[in-house]
Design a protein around this motif. Structure first.
Motif, PDB file in Angstrom:
ATOM      1  N   GLU A  45       0.852  -1.184   0.000  1.00 13.87           N
ATOM      2  CA  GLU A  45       0.000   0.000   0.000  1.00 13.87           C
ATOM      3  C   GLU A  45       0.894   1.243   0.000  1.00 13.87           C
ATOM      4  O   GLU A  45       2.068   1.179   0.361  1.00 13.87           O
ATOM      5  CB  GLU A  45      -0.978   0.000   1.174  1.00 13.87           C
ATOM      6  N   MET A  46       0.297   2.346  -0.404  1.00 15.08           N
ATOM      7  CA  MET A  46       1.094   3.523  -0.698  1.00 15.08           C
ATOM      8  C   MET A  46       0.616   4.665   0.176  1.00 15.08           C
ATOM      9  O   MET A  46      -0.579   4.797   0.396  1.00 15.08           O
ATOM     10  CB  MET A  46       0.850   3.861  -2.161  1.00 15.08           C
ATOM     11  N   ARG A  47       1.546   5.433   0.709  1.00 12.40           N
ATOM     12  CA  ARG A  47       1.127   6.626   1.442  1.00 12.40           C
ATOM     13  C   ARG A  47       2.205   7.698   1.326  1.00 12.40           C
ATOM     14  O   ARG A  47       3.353   7.396   0.955  1.00 12.40           O
ATOM     15  CB  ARG A  47       0.833   6.315   2.907  1.00 12.40           C
TER      16      ARG A  47
ATOM     17  N   LYS B 172      10.082  11.855   4.905  1.00  9.33           N
ATOM     18  CA  LYS B 172      10.889  11.660   3.692  1.00  9.33           C
ATOM     19  C   LYS B 172      10.445  12.588   2.572  1.00  9.33           C
ATOM     20  O   LYS B 172      11.117  12.694   1.553  1.00  9.33           O
ATOM     21  CB  LYS B 172      10.788  10.209   3.232  1.00  9.33           C
ATOM     22  N   GLN B 173       9.279  13.198   2.746  1.00  9.97           N
ATOM     23  CA  GLN B 173       8.717  14.107   1.746  1.00  9.97           C
ATOM     24  C   GLN B 173       8.522  13.432   0.395  1.00  9.97           C
ATOM     25  O   GLN B 173       8.775  14.017  -0.653  1.00  9.97           O
ATOM     26  CB  GLN B 173       9.623  15.333   1.584  1.00  9.97           C
ATOM     27  N   ARG B 174       8.115  12.179   0.426  1.00 14.74           N
ATOM     28  CA  ARG B 174       7.777  11.513  -0.836  1.00 14.74           C
ATOM     29  C   ARG B 174       6.815  10.373  -0.547  1.00 14.74           C
ATOM     30  O   ARG B 174       6.564  10.028   0.613  1.00 14.74           O
ATOM     31  CB  ARG B 174       9.045  10.995  -1.530  1.00 14.74           C
ATOM     32  N   VAL B 175       6.282   9.811  -1.606  1.00 14.28           N
ATOM     33  CA  VAL B 175       5.338   8.701  -1.476  1.00 14.28           C
ATOM     34  C   VAL B 175       6.132   7.421  -1.232  1.00 14.28           C
ATOM     35  O   VAL B 175       7.133   7.174  -1.888  1.00 14.28           O
ATOM     36  CB  VAL B 175       4.501   8.597  -2.761  1.00 14.28           C
TER      37      VAL B 175
END
Lengths: 417, 218
Positions: free
Chosen positions: B163-165, B170-173
């Protein structure tokens, strides 16, 4: 000595002319397109995988969300496939209701297409005109199913319920006076069929209005004529169906060739084009709207005079009447079984397709006899049309890419599934 | 309808006889033939070029994973590639199925026969991992960039694997293993339903009478 390179342009996914979420990588030589590589899948929701884990009736709702501009046509293809596997016949009244709503859906789709295509090419007024008419048709959707877009009104075996006898009314508020509201409610006094009858009487005039604005418009023609030409053989090779194929001069329409529902009992013509360019596709779609209007008028006449059941009476497969469910033991059991287990579909495989506004929309179901499909494959016409984008735009100017995307009539719900 | 298709079935068998003997079944008013994967492209070419058949459009190409199939028919191979063809000229349809190897499903591409097959084969590769050899551009099409696995295989979980968040630090997906669990509200059930058995038996009987080349029956 500097080396001359082609320019790579990233078009979309957030671009108003990309009709949703199309990411297009364009290789340009000056302003001329050398190669177009569409990246799709940004709206992929895995409908086919989801369907494998749900009972048959639950997937009807997912069908609306594929091509979300021609909702009921998608449901129709899915229901037809299940009916074919179950080998059941839909009552005649339900067939006419389905034809009528398929054609309403075609109008909805073509109006949406005409409005947005006009917007892409620079005719702002079209968008406002088309959405004015869409409002009435969406009200018809709402009256029959309660939802303006995702109706899930068709069911395997018929339609969910009969047409309503009354239309919802506007009410006066601090923004709209009673006199204003009375004017708005004038054509809503009778049944849904009376409301649609009133619409069909007006609609032919509306199409004339669109045509006066566009058909001989010099700017419109300069943008559309001879853009994205496809010959009949190329169109077949690329897998085109629907208006895309007919604009190339092939009189192919599933409604005529393999009539489903009540299409063999209504009278209509298939318009075909000659050049297969964007302009021909426009003309074909406008004429299709007139033909759809003709079909709706015939359906209204038939439906006003022929009452009857709208659902197949084998309640092993279709929902029993609400009153039966409350008062009859068998009705209660059927109801319980429908919601806890669904119904099994006999082992086998079937493919059924309908003439959806964009082309052939088909579903291929493999069943192993369970209450859920073993495999569901959705054949979406938008996916095929999209795949031809490179072929259609090669050698055209950047601005023509927008025209071609518009004329393909793509909706990402069905391209990505 | 069935009558027409059983005649068409004979026609197809006779036309393809010089390449190989194909199995043909007519069910629900649809004709299905099963061909070997070695001869697929030649057969497709014949189906397209023969004037009486003239299957000029590839309507749909998809893969099917039969690994958890519980019906009465036993399938020996796990994967099949299924082609739905349409003849606009003669107004008839055919379904062509070819069985593939279990551990390395590969078949020749038919893009040379119908250019519309291009994206369909890419999709089947993406969804089921079927390799189409000779395809000009066999990339993933519907899934995410850098996706791992083939979602429509029966051993791929419904909830997926990652899953993606957005990670604020880290300021990224970022991608993480899935945290939700698969939930089955209505189990998958096959009931003995004799209502259909009788009806289907009648049909199959009628089908095998007029076409001699009936495949193995249920």
């Amino acid at each position: 000595m500097s080396e001359i390179q082609n320019y790579i342009l990233n078009f979309g996914p957030q671009h108003p002319a990309a009709h949703g979420v199309l990411r297009l990588i364009l290789e340009l030589d000056g302003e001329v397109v050398q190669r177009a590589d569409p990246h799709i899948g940004l709206l992929h929701r895995g409908t086919e995988k989801l369907a494998e884990s749900r009972i048959y009736n639950q997937t009807v709702g997912y069908m609306d969300r594929l091509d979300y501009v021609s909702m009921m046509c998608n449901e129709h293809a899915y229901c037809l496939t299940i009916e074919k596997l179950l080998d059941i016949e839909v009552p005649e009244r339900a067939q006419y209701i389905r034809v009528m709503f398929d054609e309403i859906t075609r109008l909805l789709n073509h109006l949406m297409w005409l409005g947005t295509h006009g917007l892409d090419v620079g005719a702002m007024t079209m968008f406002l005109y088309c959405f004015r008419e869409r409002e009435d048709l969406l009200d018809a959707y709402e009256a029959v199913s309660g939802a303006r877009m995702h109706a899930s009104y068709y069911r395997p075996g018929g339609v969910y319920r009969d047409l309503p006898d009354s239309m919802p009314q506007y009410e006066a508020s601090q923004w709209h006076s009673q006199a204003e509201v009375d004017e708005q409610n004038k054509n809503r006094q009778g049944s849904l069929l009376d409301f649609l009858k009133d619409f069909t009487d007006r609609f032919e005039g509306y199409v004339d209005e669109y045509e006066t604005l566009l058909t001989d418009n010099r700017i419109w023609k300069q943008r559309l004529v001879d853009i994205g030409c496809v010959t009949a053989d190329e169109a077949k090779d690329l897998g085109f169906t629907g208006p895309m194929l007919r604009a190339s001069g092939v009189p192919w329409d599933i409604r005529k060739m393999e009539p489903y529902a009540a299409y063999d009992k209504v009278d209509f013509d298939i318009p075909v084009g000659t050049n297969g360019d964007c302009y021909d596709r426009y003309v074909v779609r406008v004429e299709e709207m007139r033909q759809s209007n003709r079909i709706i008028i015939q359906c209204i006449d038939w439906l006003q005079n022929n009452p009857g059941p709208v659902m197949h009476e084998d309640h092993k497969v279709t929902m029993p009447d609400r009153m039966d469910m409350k008062q009859d033991m068998e009705g209660l059991i059927h109801h319980f079984k429908h919601f806890t287990e669904g119904y099994g579909v006999p082992e086998g495989e079937a493919y059924c397709s309908v003439e959806q506004p964009k082309g052939e929309f088909g579903t291929y179901i493999v069943s192993d006899g369970a209450n859920k499909p073993y495999r569901l494959k959705i054949r979406a016409s938008g996916f095929v049309n999209m795949s031809a984008l490179n072929f259609l735009t090669e050698g055209h100017m950047l601005a023509d890419v927008v025209t071609v995307i518009g004329t393909l009539d793509i909706v990402f719900g069905e391209v990505d599934r | 309808m069935s009558q027409y298709y059983s005649e068409l079935s004979d026609k197809v068998i006779n036309t393809l006889a010089e390449i190989e003997t194909v199995k043909a079944v007519v069910a629900h008013g649809e004709l299905t033939i099963e061909v070997s994967k070695e001869n697929l492209v030649r057969i497709c070419q014949t189906l397209r070029d023969n004037q009486e058949l003239a299957f000029d459009t590839a309507i749909d190409i998809c893969g099917v994973d039969y690994s958890t199939y519980e019906g009465s028919k036993a399938y020996t191979s796990r994967y099949a590639s299924v082609y739905h063809l349409l003849s606009v000229k003669n107004n008839h349809r055919i379904r062509v199925r070819t069985w593939l190897d279990d551990d390395f499903p590969m078949v020749d591409s038919v893009v040379s026969v119908w250019s519309g097959a291009n994206w369909f084969e890419r999709e089947a590769f993406d969804m089921l991992g079927i390799l189409y050899s000779g395809h000009p551009d066999l990339r993933r099409i519907l899934t995410d960039y850098g996706f791992i696995g083939h979602p429509l295989r029966k051993d791929f979980p419904l909830v997926g694997q990652v899953e993606m968040r957005y990670d604020a630090n880290k300021q990224r997906v970022i991608y993480e293993p899935v945290t939700i669990e698969e939930r089955v509200n209505i189990p998958r059930i096959i009931r003995d339903d004799n209502r259909y058995a009788e009806r289907l038996a009648d049909k199959e009987q009628a089908g095998s009478d007029d076409s001699k080349s009936q495949g193995e029956s249920a």
